[in-house]
Structures are given as structure tokens and as C-alpha cells.
Design a protein around this motif. Structure first.
Motif, mmCIF file in Angstrom:
data_model
loop_
_atom_site.group_PDB
_atom_site.id
_atom_site.type_symbol
_atom_site.label_atom_id
_atom_site.label_comp_id
_atom_site.label_asym_id
_atom_site.label_seq_id
_atom_site.Cartn_x
_atom_site.Cartn_y
_atom_site.Cartn_z
ATOM 1 N N GLU A 89 0.834 -1.211 0.000
ATOM 2 C CA GLU A 89 0.000 0.000 0.000
ATOM 3 C C GLU A 89 0.866 1.257 0.000
ATOM 4 O O GLU A 89 0.512 2.259 -0.621
ATOM 5 N N ASP A 90 2.001 1.197 0.686
ATOM 6 C CA ASP A 90 2.915 2.346 0.719
ATOM 7 C C ASP A 90 3.637 2.553 -0.610
ATOM 8 O O ASP A 90 4.098 3.658 -0.906
ATOM 9 N N HIS A 91 3.774 1.486 -1.389
ATOM 10 C CA HIS A 91 4.479 1.524 -2.674
ATOM 11 C C HIS A 91 3.611 0.833 -3.735
ATOM 12 O O HIS A 91 3.989 -0.220 -4.269
ATOM 13 N N PRO A 92 2.452 1.419 -4.055
ATOM 14 C CA PRO A 92 1.509 0.751 -4.956
ATOM 15 C C PRO A 92 2.025 0.642 -6.394
ATOM 16 O O PRO A 92 2.650 1.556 -6.910
ATOM 17 N N ARG A 93 1.761 -0.515 -6.961
ATOM 18 C CA ARG A 93 2.093 -0.778 -8.369
ATOM 19 C C ARG A 93 1.013 -1.684 -8.939
ATOM 20 O O ARG A 93 0.649 -2.687 -8.322
ATOM 21 N N ALA A 94 0.533 -1.356 -10.119
ATOM 22 C CA ALA A 94 -0.512 -2.158 -10.760
ATOM 23 C C ALA A 94 -0.007 -3.545 -11.140
ATOM 24 O O ALA A 94 -0.804 -4.475 -11.289
ATOM 25 N N ASP A 95 1.299 -3.683 -11.287
ATOM 26 C CA ASP A 95 1.866 -4.963 -11.728
ATOM 27 C C ASP A 95 2.406 -5.806 -10.576
ATOM 28 O O ASP A 95 3.159 -6.760 -10.794
ATOM 29 N N VAL A 96 1.994 -5.501 -9.352
ATOM 30 C CA VAL A 96 2.359 -6.301 -8.180
ATOM 31 C C VAL A 96 1.076 -6.639 -7.447
ATOM 32 O O VAL A 96 0.352 -5.742 -7.001
ATOM 33 N N LEU A 97 0.784 -7.942 -7.344
ATOM 34 C CA LEU A 97 -0.464 -8.386 -6.736
ATOM 35 C C LEU A 97 -0.203 -9.214 -5.490
ATOM 36 O O LEU A 97 0.529 -10.208 -5.539
ATOM 37 N N LEU A 98 -0.824 -8.819 -4.389
ATOM 38 C CA LEU A 98 -0.818 -9.603 -3.164
ATOM 39 C C LEU A 98 -1.969 -10.581 -3.263
ATOM 40 O O LEU A 98 -3.119 -10.170 -3.471
ATOM 41 N N VAL A 99 -1.670 -11.871 -3.146
ATOM 42 C CA VAL A 99 -2.666 -12.901 -3.417
ATOM 43 C C VAL A 99 -3.005 -13.669 -2.141
ATOM 44 O O VAL A 99 -2.108 -14.131 -1.421
ATOM 45 N N ASP A 100 -4.290 -13.806 -1.892
ATOM 46 C CA ASP A 100 -4.799 -14.593 -0.766
ATOM 47 C C ASP A 100 -4.919 -16.041 -1.234
ATOM 48 O O ASP A 100 -5.889 -16.407 -1.905
ATOM 49 N N ALA A 101 -3.910 -16.814 -0.920
ATOM 50 C CA ALA A 101 -3.859 -18.202 -1.381
ATOM 51 C C ALA A 101 -3.129 -19.041 -0.338
ATOM 52 O O ALA A 101 -2.340 -18.508 0.442
ATOM 53 N N PRO A 102 -3.370 -20.338 -0.330
ATOM 54 C CA PRO A 102 -2.571 -21.195 0.550
ATOM 55 C C PRO A 102 -1.098 -21.086 0.139
ATOM 56 O O PRO A 102 -0.784 -21.045 -1.053
ATOM 57 N N PHE A 103 -0.231 -21.015 1.128
ATOM 58 C CA PHE A 103 1.176 -20.703 0.870
ATOM 59 C C PHE A 103 1.840 -21.722 -0.057
ATOM 60 O O PHE A 103 2.401 -21.351 -1.094
ATOM 61 N N VAL A 104 1.781 -22.985 0.267
ATOM 62 C CA VAL A 104 2.471 -24.000 -0.536
ATOM 63 C C VAL A 104 1.723 -24.264 -1.837
ATOM 64 O O VAL A 104 2.288 -24.146 -2.931
ATOM 65 N N GLU A 105 0.462 -24.622 -1.735
ATOM 66 C CA GLU A 105 -0.300 -24.961 -2.935
ATOM 67 C C GLU A 105 -0.429 -23.772 -3.878
ATOM 68 O O GLU A 105 -0.357 -23.911 -5.093
ATOM 69 N N GLY A 106 -0.624 -22.571 -3.314
ATOM 70 C CA GLY A 106 -0.721 -21.373 -4.137
ATOM 71 C C GLY A 106 0.576 -21.076 -4.865
ATOM 72 O O GLY A 106 0.575 -20.697 -6.032
ATOM 73 N N ALA A 107 1.689 -21.250 -4.160
ATOM 74 C CA ALA A 107 2.990 -21.015 -4.778
ATOM 75 C C ALA A 107 3.261 -22.017 -5.894
ATOM 76 O O ALA A 107 3.765 -21.650 -6.957
ATOM 77 N N VAL A 108 2.910 -23.271 -5.672
ATOM 78 C CA VAL A 108 3.098 -24.294 -6.704
ATOM 79 C C VAL A 108 2.264 -23.943 -7.937
ATOM 80 O O VAL A 108 2.772 -23.936 -9.063
ATOM 81 N N ALA A 109 1.000 -23.630 -7.739
ATOM 82 C CA ALA A 109 0.131 -23.285 -8.871
ATOM 83 C C ALA A 109 0.646 -22.046 -9.597
ATOM 84 O O ALA A 109 0.637 -21.990 -10.835
ATOM 85 N N ALA A 110 1.103 -21.057 -8.842
ATOM 86 C CA ALA A 110 1.610 -19.828 -9.455
ATOM 87 C C ALA A 110 2.850 -20.097 -10.301
ATOM 88 O O ALA A 110 2.957 -19.610 -11.430
ATOM 89 N N VAL A 111 3.776 -20.860 -9.783
ATOM 90 C CA VAL A 111 5.015 -21.123 -10.516
ATOM 91 C C VAL A 111 4.759 -21.970 -11.759
ATOM 92 O O VAL A 111 5.312 -21.691 -12.829
ATOM 93 N N VAL A 112 3.936 -22.985 -11.637
ATOM 94 C CA VAL A 112 3.633 -23.815 -12.804
ATOM 95 C C VAL A 112 2.960 -22.973 -13.884
ATOM 96 O O VAL A 112 3.313 -23.054 -15.067
ATOM 97 N N THR A 113 2.031 -22.118 -13.489
ATOM 98 C CA THR A 113 1.326 -21.265 -14.445
ATOM 99 C C THR A 113 2.268 -20.231 -15.052
ATOM 100 O O THR A 113 2.256 -19.997 -16.268
#
Length: 130
Positions: A83-107
């Protein structure tokens, strides 16, 4: 292929995040930048506003960055930093840490755009293990 979306892991534990990054490196064939903002700057447990900002800058190769926090104050610190350094190309994602990271990297490794990578991470919440 253009550079993939970067991933930032925000965790209370540098060791835990490093283990996850090791797995992600294999799954993404080393092509996806996965950067840690884990633990405190002196190596303790906790989260660091400055480490988050540095990790975002390091993970950004031009296609945007997905930020995945583990829990509690990691979420709060990431929210504050972004919020202090907003950028449209940086997204904070509400996801499970391990499973979300795996899905993000594969995608991301398949060349998907930022929104698709973020959605993949979020959708990991519904993955059933059995």
C-alpha cells in the motif's frame, strides 16, 4: 517467450520459505524468479517490510510480481509495504502458501500473464488432496 511473472514468498521462517523455493525451482525449471522475503533482516523469525520491497524489486523481470504471504503478520506487513508503494503490476494474493505457490510457478512457467498466475494461486484453495 517473454520473462515470466515473478513470485515473492513472504514468510516468518527463512528456512521454510527456502525449502518451498527449492521445490518451486524444480517445478518451474528454474525459469520463474522466486524470491524470498522471509524472516527478519538479522535472521530471526518474523517479517520485514524492507525485505518485502527488495524481494519485489528482485523478482520483477517485467511481467509483474505475485506476492504470497504465509500468515498473520506476514500478511499485514505485505499489505502495508504494497500500500505504501503501490504498483498495478504487483499483486498480493490470498492463497494457501504451498499450494498457491506451486500453482503460481507452474502457471508462470507456461508463460501466463500476471492475472492468470494470480488466479491460479487463488484457485489452489480448492485443491483436494484426496
Amino acid at each position: 517467450m517473454t520473462d515470466p511473472v515473478g513470485i515473492v514468498l513472504v514468510s516468518h521462517s527463512a528456512a521454510m520459505a527456502a525449502g518451498l523455493r527449492e521445490l518451486l525451482h524444480e517445478l518451474g525449471s528454474g525459469a520463474v524468479p522466486v524470491v524470498l522475503a522471509a524472516g527478519t533482516e538479522d535472521g530471526g523469525l518474523g517479517t520485514s517490510y524492507e525485505l518485502i520491497l527488495r524481494a519485489v524489486a528482485e523478482a520483477d523481470h517485467g511481467a509483474g510480481v505475485v506476492v504470497l504471504p504465509d500468515l498473520g503478520s506476514a500478511v499485514l506487513t505485505a499489505v502495508t509495504a504494497l500500500e505504501d508503494h503501490p504498483r498495478a503490476d504487483v499483486l498480493l494474493v490470498d492463497a494457501p502458501f504451498v499450494e498457491g505457490a506451486v500453482a503460481a510457478v507452474v502457471t508462470a512457467s507456461a508463460g501466463a500473464a500476471l492475472a492468470e498466475v494470480a488466479t491460479a494461486a487463488q484457485d489452489a484453495r480448492g485443491f483436494r488432496k484426496f
